[in-house]
Design a protein around this motif. Structure first.
Motif, PDB file in Angstrom:
ATOM      1  N   THR A  84      -2.377  17.750  -0.130  1.00 53.16           N
ATOM      2  CA  THR A  84      -3.525  18.185   0.658  1.00 53.16           C
ATOM      3  C   THR A  84      -3.717  17.457   1.985  1.00 53.16           C
ATOM      4  OG1 THR A  84      -4.994  16.696  -0.552  1.00 53.16           O
ATOM      5  CG2 THR A  84      -4.814  18.965  -1.369  1.00 53.16           C
ATOM      6  N   LEU A  85      -3.278  16.222   2.100  1.00 54.19           N
ATOM      7  CA  LEU A  85      -3.508  15.462   3.332  1.00 54.19           C
ATOM      8  C   LEU A  85      -2.621  15.958   4.469  1.00 54.19           C
ATOM      9  CD1 LEU A  85      -3.734  11.790   2.035  1.00 54.19           C
ATOM     10  CD2 LEU A  85      -5.596  13.216   2.881  1.00 54.19           C
ATOM     11  N   PRO A  86      -3.071  15.786   5.700  1.00 52.57           N
ATOM     12  CA  PRO A  86      -2.213  16.097   6.856  1.00 52.57           C
ATOM     13  C   PRO A  86      -0.958  15.215   6.811  1.00 52.57           C
ATOM     14  CG  PRO A  86      -4.467  15.676   7.561  1.00 52.57           C
ATOM     15  CD  PRO A  86      -4.407  15.343   6.107  1.00 52.57           C
ATOM     16  N   ALA A  87       0.137  15.716   7.353  1.00 46.80           N
ATOM     17  CA  ALA A  87       1.444  15.066   7.242  1.00 46.80           C
ATOM     18  C   ALA A  87       1.436  13.594   7.674  1.00 46.80           C
ATOM     19  CB  ALA A  87       2.483  15.842   8.036  1.00 46.80           C
ATOM     20  N   ARG A  88       0.851  13.298   8.808  1.00 48.37           N
ATOM     21  CA  ARG A  88       0.879  11.919   9.333  1.00 48.37           C
ATOM     22  C   ARG A  88       0.160  10.952   8.386  1.00 48.37           C
ATOM     23  NH1 ARG A  88       1.768  10.289  14.681  1.00 48.37           N
ATOM     24  NH2 ARG A  88       1.088   8.165  15.061  1.00 48.37           N
ATOM     25  N   VAL A  89      -1.017  11.323   7.938  1.00 43.17           N
ATOM     26  CA  VAL A  89      -1.793  10.483   7.011  1.00 43.17           C
ATOM     27  C   VAL A  89      -1.091  10.425   5.654  1.00 43.17           C
ATOM     28  CG1 VAL A  89      -4.022  10.258   5.839  1.00 43.17           C
ATOM     29  CG2 VAL A  89      -3.936  11.037   8.205  1.00 43.17           C
ATOM     30  N   ASN A  90      -0.587  11.556   5.206  1.00 40.07           N
ATOM     31  CA  ASN A  90       0.111  11.676   3.931  1.00 40.07           C
ATOM     32  C   ASN A  90       1.294  10.706   3.874  1.00 40.07           C
ATOM     33  OD1 ASN A  90       1.219  12.663   1.556  1.00 40.07           O
ATOM     34  ND2 ASN A  90       0.872  14.790   2.105  1.00 40.07           N
ATOM     35  N   ARG A  91       2.091  10.720   4.928  1.00 42.70           N
ATOM     36  CA  ARG A  91       3.263   9.849   4.996  1.00 42.70           C
ATOM     37  C   ARG A  91       2.839   8.385   4.883  1.00 42.70           C
ATOM     38  NH1 ARG A  91       6.265   7.179   9.281  1.00 42.70           N
ATOM     39  NH2 ARG A  91       8.456   7.090   8.714  1.00 42.70           N
ATOM     40  N   GLY A  92       1.860   7.987   5.666  1.00 46.61           N
ATOM     41  CA  GLY A  92       1.405   6.596   5.658  1.00 46.61           C
ATOM     42  C   GLY A  92       0.858   6.153   4.313  1.00 46.61           C
ATOM     43  N   ILE A  93       0.026   6.977   3.724  1.00 49.57           N
ATOM     44  CA  ILE A  93      -0.569   6.609   2.432  1.00 49.57           C
ATOM     45  C   ILE A  93       0.496   6.523   1.340  1.00 49.57           C
ATOM     46  CG2 ILE A  93      -2.068   7.492   0.581  1.00 49.57           C
ATOM     47  CD1 ILE A  93      -4.096   8.176   2.712  1.00 49.57           C
ATOM     48  N   ASN A  94       1.449   7.450   1.342  1.00 42.92           N
ATOM     49  CA  ASN A  94       2.520   7.394   0.342  1.00 42.92           C
ATOM     50  C   ASN A  94       3.366   6.146   0.508  1.00 42.92           C
ATOM     51  OD1 ASN A  94       3.044   9.704  -1.688  1.00 42.92           O
ATOM     52  ND2 ASN A  94       2.130  10.681   0.095  1.00 42.92           N
ATOM     53  N   LEU A  95       3.653   5.764   1.748  1.00 44.77           N
ATOM     54  CA  LEU A  95       4.440   4.548   1.977  1.00 44.77           C
ATOM     55  C   LEU A  95       3.692   3.309   1.482  1.00 44.77           C
ATOM     56  CD1 LEU A  95       5.874   5.301   5.532  1.00 44.77           C
ATOM     57  CD2 LEU A  95       7.164   5.150   3.395  1.00 44.77           C
ATOM     58  N   VAL A  96       2.408   3.226   1.782  1.00 42.80           N
ATOM     59  CA  VAL A  96       1.614   2.053   1.391  1.00 42.80           C
ATOM     60  C   VAL A  96       1.442   1.990  -0.128  1.00 42.80           C
ATOM     61  CG1 VAL A  96      -0.687   1.005   1.516  1.00 42.80           C
ATOM     62  CG2 VAL A  96       0.426   1.835   3.602  1.00 42.80           C
ATOM     63  N   VAL A  97       1.007   3.090  -0.727  1.00 43.69           N
ATOM     64  CA  VAL A  97       0.715   3.066  -2.170  1.00 43.69           C
ATOM     65  C   VAL A  97       1.987   2.840  -2.993  1.00 43.69           C
ATOM     66  CG1 VAL A  97      -0.200   4.403  -4.116  1.00 43.69           C
ATOM     67  CG2 VAL A  97      -1.389   4.427  -1.924  1.00 43.69           C
ATOM     68  N   ALA A  98       3.075   3.524  -2.644  1.00 42.03           N
ATOM     69  CA  ALA A  98       4.322   3.330  -3.397  1.00 42.03           C
ATOM     70  C   ALA A  98       4.818   1.893  -3.263  1.00 42.03           C
ATOM     71  CB  ALA A  98       5.386   4.315  -2.927  1.00 42.03           C
ATOM     72  N   ALA A  99       4.706   1.322  -2.068  1.00 42.08           N
ATOM     73  CA  ALA A  99       5.128  -0.070  -1.871  1.00 42.08           C
ATOM     74  C   ALA A  99       4.265  -1.031  -2.687  1.00 42.08           C
ATOM     75  CB  ALA A  99       5.075  -0.427  -0.387  1.00 42.08           C
ATOM     76  N   LEU A 100       2.965  -0.761  -2.774  1.00 43.88           N
ATOM     77  CA  LEU A 100       2.073  -1.623  -3.556  1.00 43.88           C
ATOM     78  C   LEU A 100       2.305  -1.486  -5.061  1.00 43.88           C
ATOM     79  CD1 LEU A 100      -1.290  -1.218  -1.592  1.00 43.88           C
ATOM     80  CD2 LEU A 100       0.215  -3.234  -1.673  1.00 43.88           C
ATOM     81  N   TYR A 101       2.743  -0.316  -5.517  1.00 43.20           N
ATOM     82  CA  TYR A 101       2.925  -0.102  -6.948  1.00 43.20           C
ATOM     83  C   TYR A 101       4.229  -0.669  -7.486  1.00 43.20           C
ATOM     84  CZ  TYR A 101      -1.266   1.973  -8.653  1.00 43.20           C
ATOM     85  OH  TYR A 101      -2.555   2.145  -9.077  1.00 43.20           O
ATOM     86  N   ILE A 102       5.160  -1.032  -6.625  1.00 37.25           N
ATOM     87  CA  ILE A 102       6.384  -1.682  -7.129  1.00 37.25           C
ATOM     88  C   ILE A 102       6.039  -3.023  -7.773  1.00 37.25           C
ATOM     89  CG2 ILE A 102       8.585  -2.742  -6.454  1.00 37.25           C
ATOM     90  CD1 ILE A 102       8.951  -0.319  -4.551  1.00 37.25           C
ATOM     91  N   PRO A 103       5.303  -3.931  -7.095  1.00 37.94           N
ATOM     92  CA  PRO A 103       4.936  -5.169  -7.796  1.00 37.94           C
ATOM     93  C   PRO A 103       4.002  -4.940  -8.982  1.00 37.94           C
ATOM     94  CG  PRO A 103       4.100  -5.185  -5.519  1.00 37.94           C
ATOM     95  CD  PRO A 103       4.914  -3.964  -5.690  1.00 37.94           C
ATOM     96  N   VAL A 104       3.157  -3.907  -8.918  1.00 36.81           N
ATOM     97  CA  VAL A 104       2.289  -3.593 -10.067  1.00 36.81           C
ATOM     98  C   VAL A 104       3.149  -3.252 -11.273  1.00 36.81           C
ATOM     99  CG1 VAL A 104       0.609  -1.928 -10.979  1.00 36.81           C
ATOM    100  CG2 VAL A 104       0.293  -2.888  -8.695  1.00 36.81           C
ATOM    101  N   SER A 105       4.159  -2.425 -11.070  1.00 39.34           N
ATOM    102  CA  SER A 105       5.049  -2.049 -12.175  1.00 39.34           C
ATOM    103  C   SER A 105       5.780  -3.266 -12.726  1.00 39.34           C
ATOM    104  CB  SER A 105       6.061  -0.999 -11.718  1.00 39.34           C
ATOM    105  OG  SER A 105       5.417   0.221 -11.462  1.00 39.34           O
TER     106      SER A 105
END
Length: 157
Positions: free
Chosen positions: A92-113
């Motif tokens: 649902t998010l616009p491409a630019r925001v979508n890309r940024g949020i996916n990069l940040v959240v996925a990067a943060l979830y690696i140490p969480v995992s």
């Protein structure tokens, strides 16, 4: 003089048709990857219930040496809610925001995992190693998909 053709085997068989392979939108890839991540995340937690003593510890109010009070429950809900929301946000998010949020959240979830395996017994190392390895692979796929998001070329006048 011509010889009659055989009706059982054509001389030139028709070429095999190739399967259509349309390009999948990045949004769909991201949503599918977050959905896969969530299924894995949930099943790892569910299967952990089968470890001997886990239910006893849970009934006693502890999970991995953490008190299962309101703070633990709020943190656990947040850790689950973020990837769940990423499924929706990815489509649902616009491409630019979508890309940024996916990069940040996925990067943060690696140490969480990786942290989720801390303190686990070596008898379940294969189970946790496999599950965390798969989670990290999915997160790496998300990072790659978001990082390589195709760009539109500017229109020339």
């Amino acid at each position: 003089m011509r010889t009659p053709r055989s009706r059982t085997a054509p001389e030139n068989p028709p070429p095999r048709s190739t399967l259509e392979d349309p390009r999948m939108p990045v949004r769909a890839k991201l949503a599918a990857a977050w959905t896969s991540f969530m299924f894995l995340y949930i099943y790892v937690d569910y299967l952990a219930l089968y470890k001997p003593g886990f239910i006893d510890d849970l009934l006693a109010g502890t999970v991995h040496e953490f008190d299962t009070g309101p703070t633990f429950v709020a943190v656990a809900l947040t850790l689950m809610a973020v990837p769940i929301l990423m499924i929706l946000l990815s489509v649902t998010l616009p491409a630019r925001v979508n890309r940024g949020i996916n990069l940040v959240v996925a990067a943060l979830y690696i140490p969480v995992s990786l942290f989720n395996a801390a303190g686990e017994s070596w008898t379940y190392s294969y189970f946790y190693g496999l599950s965390i390895g798969l989670e990290v692979l999915l997160l790496a796929f998300i990072l790659r998909s978001a990082w390589t998001w195709p760009r539109r070329r500017p229109q020339q006048a």
